[in-house]
Design a protein around this motif. Sequence first.
Motif, short mmCIF file in Angstrom:
data_model
loop_
_atom_site.label_atom_id
_atom_site.label_comp_id
_atom_site.label_asym_id
_atom_site.label_seq_id
_atom_site.Cartn_x
_atom_site.Cartn_y
_atom_site.Cartn_z
N VAL A 120 10.55 30.91 17.74
CA VAL A 120 11.62 30.01 18.18
C VAL A 120 12.07 30.33 19.60
N TRP A 121 11.99 31.61 19.98
CA TRP A 121 12.41 31.97 21.34
C TRP A 121 11.39 31.51 22.37
N VAL A 122 10.13 31.46 22.00
CA VAL A 122 9.12 30.87 22.90
C VAL A 122 9.41 29.38 23.10
N ILE A 123 9.78 28.71 22.01
CA ILE A 123 10.12 27.29 22.09
C ILE A 123 11.34 27.09 22.99
N PHE A 124 12.38 27.92 22.82
CA PHE A 124 13.57 27.80 23.66
C PHE A 124 13.21 28.03 25.13
N GLY A 125 12.38 29.04 25.39
CA GLY A 125 11.96 29.30 26.76
C GLY A 125 11.14 28.17 27.33
N GLY A 126 10.35 27.51 26.48
CA GLY A 126 9.55 26.39 26.95
C GLY A 126 10.40 25.25 27.48
N ASN A 127 11.57 25.05 26.89
CA ASN A 127 12.47 24.00 27.37
C ASN A 127 13.00 24.33 28.76
N ILE A 128 13.20 25.61 29.05
CA ILE A 128 13.63 26.00 30.40
C ILE A 128 12.47 25.84 31.38
N GLY A 129 11.28 26.26 30.95
CA GLY A 129 10.12 26.19 31.84
C GLY A 129 9.73 24.78 32.21
N THR A 130 9.98 23.82 31.32
CA THR A 130 9.59 22.44 31.61
C THR A 130 10.42 21.81 32.72
N THR A 131 11.54 22.46 33.09
CA THR A 131 12.35 21.94 34.20
C THR A 131 11.65 22.11 35.54
N MET A 132 10.55 22.87 35.58
CA MET A 132 9.81 23.06 36.82
C MET A 132 9.32 21.73 37.39
N THR A 133 8.99 20.78 36.52
CA THR A 133 8.52 19.47 36.99
C THR A 133 9.59 18.78 37.82
N ALA A 134 10.84 18.84 37.36
CA ALA A 134 11.93 18.21 38.11
C ALA A 134 12.08 18.85 39.48
N TRP A 135 11.92 20.17 39.56
CA TRP A 135 12.02 20.84 40.87
C TRP A 135 10.86 20.43 41.78
N LEU A 136 9.67 20.28 41.24
CA LEU A 136 8.54 19.84 42.06
C LEU A 136 8.78 18.45 42.63
N VAL A 137 9.29 17.56 41.77
CA VAL A 137 9.56 16.19 42.23
C VAL A 137 10.65 16.19 43.29
N ALA A 188 9.61 11.17 32.05
CA ALA A 188 10.85 10.40 32.04
C ALA A 188 11.82 10.91 33.11
N ILE A 189 11.94 12.24 33.22
CA ILE A 189 12.87 12.82 34.21
C ILE A 189 12.39 12.53 35.62
N ALA A 190 11.06 12.59 35.84
CA ALA A 190 10.54 12.27 37.17
C ALA A 190 10.85 10.83 37.57
N ILE A 191 10.75 9.92 36.62
CA ILE A 191 11.08 8.52 36.90
C ILE A 191 12.56 8.39 37.25
N ILE A 192 13.41 9.08 36.49
CA ILE A 192 14.86 9.01 36.75
C ILE A 192 15.19 9.61 38.11
N LEU A 193 14.58 10.73 38.46
CA LEU A 193 14.83 11.35 39.77
C LEU A 193 14.38 10.44 40.90
N THR A 194 13.24 9.80 40.71
CA THR A 194 12.74 8.89 41.74
C THR A 194 13.66 7.70 41.90
N ALA A 195 14.24 7.23 40.79
CA ALA A 195 15.15 6.07 40.86
C ALA A 195 16.43 6.42 41.60
N THR A 196 16.84 7.70 41.57
CA THR A 196 18.08 8.08 42.25
C THR A 196 17.88 8.40 43.72
N ALA A 197 16.60 8.49 44.15
CA ALA A 197 16.33 8.92 45.52
C ALA A 197 16.95 7.98 46.55
N GLY A 198 17.03 6.69 46.23
CA GLY A 198 17.58 5.73 47.19
C GLY A 198 19.09 5.65 47.16
#
Length: 544
Positions: free
Chosen positions: A83-100, A197-207
């Motif tokens: 379960v702790w690997v799963i919890f950590g995976g949710n934090i790690g997946t935020t890397m995509t938002a930082w890349l975008v 989904a988050i990448a699409i939302i971030l792109t929509a807010t860019a303007g």
Amino acid sequence: MMLALELLGGIGLFLLGMSMLTEGLKLAAGDGLRAILRNWTRTPARGLISGALLTGLVQSSSAVTVATIGFVNAGLLTLRHAVWVIFGGNIGTTMTAWLVALVGLKLDIGAFALPIIGFGVLAQMLGTKRPRVSGTGQALAGFGLFFLGISILKGAFETLLPWFETLDLSQAGFFAPFAFLVFGMVLAALAQSSSAAIAIILTATAGGGLPLELAAAGIIGANIGTTSTAIFASAGATPAAKRVALSHIVFNIYSGVAAFLLLYPLVAASHWLADLLLVDSKDEPLTLAIFNTLLNVLGVVLIWPFAGRLVDWLQHRYVAPEESIGRPAHLDPTLAAVPALALRGLVLEIQRMMTLAFASTEARLSPATKKPFNGNGDAGILALGQSIRDFIADLSRQPLPSDVVTALPDLIRSIHHVEETVAEGAAISEGAQPPEALTSGPAWDRLRAGVLATLETTAGDPDAFKTEFDTEMDEVDEAYEGIKKNLLASAAAGRISVDAMEAALLRARRMRRVAEAALKAERRLCPWAPVASGRVETAPPEET
């Protein structure tokens, strides 16, 4: 129409790039994912960090979740660690938002995407016989497609900016954040990826046309919506896989509800952190990347005090019959503090295991059983044996009284012999079946009756048991030798084939092994059986 096609194409390129990036990185990493999960999940903190790092590396929480499920199924990783690997995976997946936010929307990456794709595909083609090179090339091509899709989406949303401005979403009240929460959930469910989904939302807010609070609500929805992947993945899966998937669902819903209730304070905290990090707080995509990370970190902080209870609750979900058998009924970690009580619990648990195993073997050998025996309970019996061994290992880490030290070797040997009866019984019912004519008759009835008698020992003390052991084993040996003699004589005279003779003889030999293992298991446990009723007998049994 062209705008819709542009949006669809950008999303398609983005998802294709994400898929290629994930698969390529997994291929390039080789067994790294497996090694880290095996060696770096022994404590909650290490499991959390390894889950975050691995997900950030392969850019897919789904890949890490699937690997984690595999280790749980194989018994190499407990649910408490998984379960702790799963919890950590949710934090790690935020890397995509930082890349975008840091790269995809800052640089004209579209101008470099095509060469990156070209070099990646070339490396993949040239490295067909070298998995790591091929994986690196696939990841590089996916990286280019990922940012090419972001570039196309950015241009499409810039075209939509005037339309966003006419909506005046900031004045829509409470229902607007709720609507964007649902929008994020649906978007992530359709894309089967919160990152997309988050990448699409971030792109929509860019303007600047989408209010930050509404975009943040969409990100919360995307984190909740990605649980649909776990739901689909767990359909028809093993109970262990379903429990791991359920932990992912519980965490995302729990953290998502908490974040939505604290939406405006969290957005304000994201602005404050952006200023603290010397980042322009008006850079909304970057502020949202901070918000996404804050959301998942908050979820871990909130669930940490209840993680133990969550694991206990999960352990009682989707319980298969084999797992019910495999869970100790008389052992508890608290017993280890009182060795005398621990010894009593061990004896009772081994007696329970013996009863289950002997009943299973008896059902297989009974002449009334005409159809193949369903041995699904074997896995549970073997799991129970491992659980008892684990308890003994934990108990042995502390100073123990002499009677307990004397008893433990006998108890371990008893477990081993019980497992032998299960293995031999399974081999009899599931192995190659000799002709029925060769396994019937008075001699076989005598052997079968002798074996079944060893599964129902009645002696209550070591001296009486020794007499019973010798009597029952002599009966089995005499029946076995008679069958062996008749089979060899028939094969020598040409009345039966050698192959048929060997198959029948193997069955007789296995039946004898069942009897011997059962009696040895009982002999090892017999001196310590009085412990279960409160009286300890410390004399060890004699070797036979």
